[in-house]
Structures are given as structure tokens and as C-alpha cells.
Write a protein that holds these residues in place. Structure first.
Motif, PDB file in Angstrom:
ATOM      1  N   LYS A  74       9.166   6.896   1.609  1.00  0.00           N
ATOM      2  CA  LYS A  74       8.523   5.777   0.955  1.00  0.00           C
ATOM      3  C   LYS A  74       8.710   4.478   1.688  1.00  0.00           C
ATOM      4  O   LYS A  74       9.893   4.263   1.987  1.00  0.00           O
ATOM      5  CB  LYS A  74       8.815   5.636  -0.639  1.00  0.00           C
ATOM      6  CG  LYS A  74       8.366   6.735  -1.444  1.00  0.00           C
ATOM      7  CD  LYS A  74       6.899   6.726  -1.644  1.00  0.00           C
ATOM      8  CE  LYS A  74       6.446   7.793  -2.631  1.00  0.00           C
ATOM      9  NZ  LYS A  74       5.091   7.918  -3.013  1.00  0.00           N
ATOM     10  N   PRO A 111       1.619   9.060   0.887  1.00  0.00           N
ATOM     11  CA  PRO A 111       1.314   9.424  -0.533  1.00  0.00           C
ATOM     12  C   PRO A 111       2.076   8.261  -1.306  1.00  0.00           C
ATOM     13  O   PRO A 111       3.518   7.921  -0.951  1.00  0.00           O
ATOM     14  CB  PRO A 111       2.296  10.759  -0.243  1.00  0.00           C
ATOM     15  CG  PRO A 111       2.001  11.211   1.012  1.00  0.00           C
ATOM     16  CD  PRO A 111       2.215   9.988   1.862  1.00  0.00           C
ATOM     17  N   GLN A 112       1.704   8.275  -2.706  1.00  0.00           N
ATOM     18  CA  GLN A 112       2.418   7.301  -3.488  1.00  0.00           C
ATOM     19  C   GLN A 112       3.360   7.981  -4.135  1.00  0.00           C
ATOM     20  O   GLN A 112       3.464   9.448  -4.409  1.00  0.00           O
ATOM     21  CB  GLN A 112       1.215   6.791  -4.561  1.00  0.00           C
ATOM     22  CG  GLN A 112       0.191   6.066  -3.973  1.00  0.00           C
ATOM     23  CD  GLN A 112      -0.663   5.271  -4.838  1.00  0.00           C
ATOM     24  OE1 GLN A 112      -0.146   4.845  -5.979  1.00  0.00           O
ATOM     25  NE2 GLN A 112      -1.727   4.745  -4.476  1.00  0.00           N
ATOM     26  N   ASP A 171      10.909   1.691   7.928  1.00  0.00           N
ATOM     27  CA  ASP A 171       9.484   2.077   7.111  1.00  0.00           C
ATOM     28  C   ASP A 171       8.602   2.724   8.297  1.00  0.00           C
ATOM     29  O   ASP A 171       7.782   3.660   7.846  1.00  0.00           O
ATOM     30  CB  ASP A 171       8.796   0.793   6.759  1.00  0.00           C
ATOM     31  CG  ASP A 171       9.542   0.292   5.676  1.00  0.00           C
ATOM     32  OD1 ASP A 171      10.167   1.139   4.695  1.00  0.00           O
ATOM     33  OD2 ASP A 171       9.800  -1.054   5.527  1.00  0.00           O
ATOM     34  N   MET A 204      -3.350   2.424  -1.927  1.00  0.00           N
ATOM     35  CA  MET A 204      -2.190   1.647  -1.691  1.00  0.00           C
ATOM     36  C   MET A 204      -1.069   2.255  -1.823  1.00  0.00           C
ATOM     37  O   MET A 204      -0.819   2.916  -3.077  1.00  0.00           O
ATOM     38  CB  MET A 204      -2.409   0.181  -2.275  1.00  0.00           C
ATOM     39  CG  MET A 204      -3.258  -0.340  -1.523  1.00  0.00           C
ATOM     40  SD  MET A 204      -3.273  -1.181   0.015  1.00  0.00           S
ATOM     41  CE  MET A 204      -1.871  -2.297  -0.398  1.00  0.00           C
ATOM     42  N   PRO A 205       0.114   2.261  -1.191  1.00  0.00           N
ATOM     43  CA  PRO A 205       1.375   2.794  -1.667  1.00  0.00           C
ATOM     44  C   PRO A 205       1.782   1.673  -2.728  1.00  0.00           C
ATOM     45  O   PRO A 205       1.688   0.783  -2.761  1.00  0.00           O
ATOM     46  CB  PRO A 205       2.318   2.860  -0.457  1.00  0.00           C
ATOM     47  CG  PRO A 205       1.627   1.800   0.309  1.00  0.00           C
ATOM     48  CD  PRO A 205       0.294   1.806   0.208  1.00  0.00           C
ATOM     49  N   THR A 206       2.747   2.480  -3.419  1.00  0.00           N
ATOM     50  CA  THR A 206       3.315   1.582  -4.594  1.00  0.00           C
ATOM     51  C   THR A 206       4.532   0.587  -3.778  1.00  0.00           C
ATOM     52  O   THR A 206       5.218   1.080  -3.183  1.00  0.00           O
ATOM     53  CB  THR A 206       4.396   2.506  -5.647  1.00  0.00           C
ATOM     54  OG1 THR A 206       3.283   3.303  -6.149  1.00  0.00           O
ATOM     55  CG2 THR A 206       4.930   1.588  -6.664  1.00  0.00           C
ATOM     56  N   ILE A 207       4.203  -0.724  -4.245  1.00  0.00           N
ATOM     57  CA  ILE A 207       4.991  -1.669  -3.606  1.00  0.00           C
ATOM     58  C   ILE A 207       6.165  -2.123  -4.481  1.00  0.00           C
ATOM     59  O   ILE A 207       5.788  -2.599  -5.494  1.00  0.00           O
ATOM     60  CB  ILE A 207       4.223  -2.785  -3.034  1.00  0.00           C
ATOM     61  CG1 ILE A 207       3.013  -2.187  -2.042  1.00  0.00           C
ATOM     62  CG2 ILE A 207       5.101  -3.892  -2.195  1.00  0.00           C
ATOM     63  CD1 ILE A 207       2.223  -3.303  -1.593  1.00  0.00           C
ATOM     64  N   ARG A 208       7.337  -2.145  -3.883  1.00  0.00           N
ATOM     65  CA  ARG A 208       8.300  -2.311  -4.724  1.00  0.00           C
ATOM     66  C   ARG A 208       8.856  -3.823  -4.100  1.00  0.00           C
ATOM     67  O   ARG A 208       9.144  -3.954  -3.120  1.00  0.00           O
ATOM     68  CB  ARG A 208       9.679  -1.613  -4.475  1.00  0.00           C
ATOM     69  CG  ARG A 208      11.035  -1.855  -5.443  1.00  0.00           C
ATOM     70  CD  ARG A 208      11.802  -0.573  -5.573  1.00  0.00           C
ATOM     71  NE  ARG A 208      11.856   0.197  -4.210  1.00  0.00           N
ATOM     72  CZ  ARG A 208      13.108  -0.302  -3.491  1.00  0.00           C
ATOM     73  NH1 ARG A 208      13.935  -1.187  -3.936  1.00  0.00           N
ATOM     74  NH2 ARG A 208      13.256   0.345  -2.564  1.00  0.00           N
ATOM     75  N   THR A 255      15.565   1.505   3.073  1.00  0.00           N
ATOM     76  CA  THR A 255      15.282   2.538   2.568  1.00  0.00           C
ATOM     77  C   THR A 255      16.517   3.600   2.670  1.00  0.00           C
ATOM     78  O   THR A 255      16.946   3.793   3.798  1.00  0.00           O
ATOM     79  CB  THR A 255      13.853   3.162   3.140  1.00  0.00           C
ATOM     80  OG1 THR A 255      12.931   2.050   2.886  1.00  0.00           O
ATOM     81  CG2 THR A 255      13.440   4.328   2.470  1.00  0.00           C
ATOM     82  N   ASN A 315      -0.462   2.335   4.138  1.00  0.00           N
ATOM     83  CA  ASN A 315      -1.335   2.506   2.991  1.00  0.00           C
ATOM     84  C   ASN A 315      -1.873   3.699   3.186  1.00  0.00           C
ATOM     85  O   ASN A 315      -2.203   4.253   1.832  1.00  0.00           O
ATOM     86  CB  ASN A 315      -2.625   1.612   3.386  1.00  0.00           C
ATOM     87  CG  ASN A 315      -2.585   0.158   3.354  1.00  0.00           C
ATOM     88  OD1 ASN A 315      -1.448  -0.186   2.896  1.00  0.00           O
ATOM     89  ND2 ASN A 315      -3.438  -0.732   3.886  1.00  0.00           N
ATOM     90  N   THR A 316      -1.761   4.729   4.077  1.00  0.00           N
ATOM     91  CA  THR A 316      -2.116   6.053   3.707  1.00  0.00           C
ATOM     92  C   THR A 316      -0.944   7.111   3.262  1.00  0.00           C
ATOM     93  O   THR A 316      -1.302   8.196   3.152  1.00  0.00           O
ATOM     94  CB  THR A 316      -2.767   6.744   5.087  1.00  0.00           C
ATOM     95  OG1 THR A 316      -1.570   6.615   6.193  1.00  0.00           O
ATOM     96  CG2 THR A 316      -3.703   5.956   5.673  1.00  0.00           C
TER      97      THR A 316
END
Length: 401
Positions: free
Chosen positions: A22, A400-401, A121, A1-5, A16, A397-398
Motif C-alpha cells: 500500500k 488494490p485498495q 511507494d 483510487m487507493p485509500t489515502i491515509r 511504509t 491509483n491502480t
């Protein structure tokens, strides 16, 4: 999972910074929102199947899934190139940015699109054209995840068919590699695109606005057909005129839409040549209210199209209670099979088709009309938007974090 802010907001939206790969996930009142920028060559105030599909998708994604949408499109209508539209606007609450282009309407060149992706996004390209190729080629610059809907691709007619095949096998193949998902707008489209992008391609058929003309068709069975769409060669409206002649009095044909490869004058000439000008009406640029009135005089939605990605206007007609009379091309065959009603006829043999239509007409009842409206419900946008929302989240979701 990506980091969610997570940012709690009430009336503003943070985006963004341009160039960031991101996703910005925004949560307002507990609902997660992503921003999808839809890129399409024509949009409101232009009217057509592609324009409506993009508008309905963006509207239902926001209403049902909290996915914010906006549109980048061209600043001139292909049917009125002398008039430049304003650089910004809104339709159904969807913000619109319009950019200039040059070149042919078959492949309009608009490189400024790369400057219009701020805050997105995901970028969803609609159609296989310059935007598809250019945004793939520049993905290392804009760094936005890309998805695309085919909307029939570019094989609608036999025009330059050899060149199209060569382009598809080379340029389109390379461009497709830059997309995380390619959504076939019909199974026919998906089969075609799996040849060049087997891992990214899946079928999500366009939904249909089944509320716009719901139950608007004639309450009494009448021998009147209506065609709704562009007057393009692949739609083969002249075949419907020939069918109307073969059906004889009192059968009537209403044609409503926008000029394309064929003009209203061309269609009037075809009706005159067939000697049935009094039984063929041509309506150009009718708005939804006018179309609803025209639909109210018909019992059948007819199409002799030789190529379709899906058949959007046919399902819209079905929601009005209009029974389909269609050329037996694969998308129409699947539609009739799924709906379990309607008639497929060989439009190239007008006399034979007329006999089949007459026999079919004799068996149509008020129950047929009601079943047609019910059958249209399964093609609504609510389900389609859910599939797109799921795939968007899968793409994010795929990353990169």
C-alpha cells in the motif's frame, strides 16, 4: 483510487513498513507527497548523462510536485573499481544509499538492493540491467510497484549483438512483464520496447538541465567544437578527430569526459596519428566549473555517436549557445528537427562532412546562437518531471485498495 491515509507533518516523514504494497501518502501543509526510490547503477559523485538525469528528475519532482525521492546505487565507480564509496551520502538534497556488487560492470550483480526499498511507494529503475531483471523477479517479495526508464537500453554497441538480441527477446521480455510502466527515454527506445511490452511502454524523453551552462558558449563565433561525454566506442570520438583534420586550420576540437571503452591515451594517439595534436584537447574528469570554461571557448557542440537514447549533452550544449554538429542517427535527427537548427553530417566521410561544416559555419550568426538557447528551453526538466509525476500517480491509483 487507493485509500489515502493523510498525516499532517512538518519536519519528519513516516514510511511504509517493508513489504507493504500500500502506498503511504503524506500530506504536509496541504501538499501530497509520495516516496519514489530511484535505483541506478551509477550516481553521484560519478558524473555522466545517466547520473545527471536521475538527479535532475528527483530534484524537480520534489521541488515542483512534492514527490520525495531517494537513490540506491552501487558503491564503486566503474572507472575506479579499487575505491569503495561510503554506504550513504547526499547530492542535491537527495539521500543516497550505496550497495556492493560483484561481476562485470556490464551486468553488476547486487542482490542487496531488495533490502533497500523500505519506505518506497514506487521503485523507479533506471537502465536495463541486473536491477531491472532482479527486482522484477522478486516483486512478490518486495511488493513494490515498479517502473523503469530505458536510457538507451543495452544496444549502444555491436558488442555481443546476437547474444543481446536473444537476451532481450527472452529474459528482458519476462522481466518487463513485472513493470507497471516502461518509459522509453527516446522514441527510438520506445519502439524497441513496445516489441516486448506494448501495453506498458510509453515515451517520456529525459529532461535537460538547461540552467547549468546557460549562455556559457563563446560570445564570438569561433571554429571550435566541443564533445562532452564518455569515451566509449559508440560515441566514436575518433570520427570527430578525423573531421577536425579534414576541416584544417584553424578548426579546433575539445573533448571532455570520462574514459570508458576508450582511454584518454587512445584519443591522444588518434590525434597524433592524424597529425593534429596541436588542435585536439583531451580533458578527463572536468567538473561543471571547468566544463563551463571549456564551453566558453567553443561555438559548436559536436557528436559522432552511433547510438543515443536522447542526446542529453547536446541539448545541454545548446542551452549554452553551442550549435549542434551531429551524426544523422534517429534521435539526433528528431532533435535537430524539433529545434529547427543545427547540422547533420555523415561523419564516416570526413572530407564531405568538412565541406558541409565549412559552408554551414559561413551562415552561422549571433542570431543563430540566440535561437539555439531558445530552442533548448523546450527540453527542460520542468515539463518532463510533470509527465513522470502524472504516471506515478496513475500507477498508485491502480493498486488494490
Amino acid at each position: 483510487m487507493p485509500t489515502i491515509r493523510t498525516i499532517f507533518i512538518f519536519s519528519s516523514m513516516r514510511t511504509t513498513p517493508a513489504g507493504s504494497s500500500k502506498p503511504t501518502i503524506i500530506s504536509g501543509l496541504g501538499k501530497v507527497i509520495m516516496h519514489v526510490r530511484h535505483v541506478v547503477r551509477q550516481f553521484a559523485p560519478m558524473v555522466g548523462g545517466l547520473e545527471d538525469a536521475v538527479a535532475q528528475l528527483a530534484f524537480h519532482l520534489q521541488r515542483d510536485h512534492g514527490i520525495y525521492g531517494s537513490v540506491v546505487t552501487l558503491d564503486r565507480s566503474f572507472s575506479n573499481l579499487d575505491h569503495r564509496l561510503s554506504s550513504s551520502g547526499e547530492s542535491l538534497g537527495i539521500p543516497i544509499r550505496r550497495i556492493p556488487f560483484r561481476g562485470s560492470t556490464r551486468y553488476p550483480i547486487a542482490p542487496r538492493v531488495i533490502k533497500e526499498l523500505d519506505g518506497a511507494d514506487i521503485v523507479h529503475v533506471h537502465g536495463i540491467d541486473f536491477f531491472f531483471d532482479f527486482l522484477s523477479a522478486t516483486r512478490l517479495l518486495h511488493r513494490r510497484p515498479l517502473v523503469a526508464s530505458t536510457h538507451g537500453g543495452f544496444f549502444h554497441t555491436n558488442f555481443a549483438s546476437a547474444a543481446k538480441r536473444a537476451w532481450f527477446a527472452s529474459i528482458t521480455r519476462v522481466s518487463a512483464s513485472g513493470f507497471a510502466r516502461i518509459f522509453g527515454s527516446s522514441e527510438n527506445d520506445a519502439v524497441t520496447f513496445r516489441r516486448i511490452a506494448p501495453l506498458q511502454t510509453l515515451t517520456i524523453e529525459n529532461g535537460v538541465n538547461i540552467d547549468k551552462w546557460r549562455d556559457a558558449g563563446s560570445q564570438e563565433l569561433c571554429p571550435t567544437m566541443i564533445f562532452i561525454g564518455r569515451f566509449s566506442v559508440n560515441k566514436d570520438v575518433p570520427a570527430l578527430i578525423r573531421l577536425t583534420k579534414a576541416l584544417g586550420t584553424p578548426w579546433h576540437l575539445i573533448v571532455a569526459g570520462q574514459p570508458s571503452d576508450l582511454s584518454a591515451k587512445d584519443l591522444h594517439a588518434a590525434a597524433e596519428a592524424s597529425g593534429i595534436s596541436d588542435r585536439v584537447e583531451i580533458h578527463v574528469g572536468a567538473d561543471d566549473a571547468a566544463l563551463r570554461t571549456l564551453i566558453g571557448r567553443a561555438s559548436y557542440i559536436a557528436s559522432a555517436s552511433r547510438y543515443e537514447g536522447f542526446g542529453l549533452s547536446v541539448v545541454e550544449g545548446m542551452s549554452a549557445g553551442l550549435v549542434p554538429l551531429l551524426r544523422p542517427i534517429p534521435p539526433f535527427q528528431r532533435l535537430v528537427t524539433r529545434a529547427n537548427l543545427g547540422l547533420l553530417v555523415d561523419m564516416d566521410d570526413a572530407d564531405k562532412a568538412a565541406r558541409e561544416v565549412q559552408a554551414f559555419h559561413g551562415n552561422v550568426t549571433s542570431q543563430t546562437r540566440a535561437a539555439t538557447i531558445r530552442a533548448a528551453n523546450r527540453f527542460g526538466w520542468t515539463n518532463a518531471a510533470s509527465y513522470f509525476a502524472r504516471e506515478y500517480q496513475s500507477v498508485l491509483n491502480t493498486l488494490p485498495q
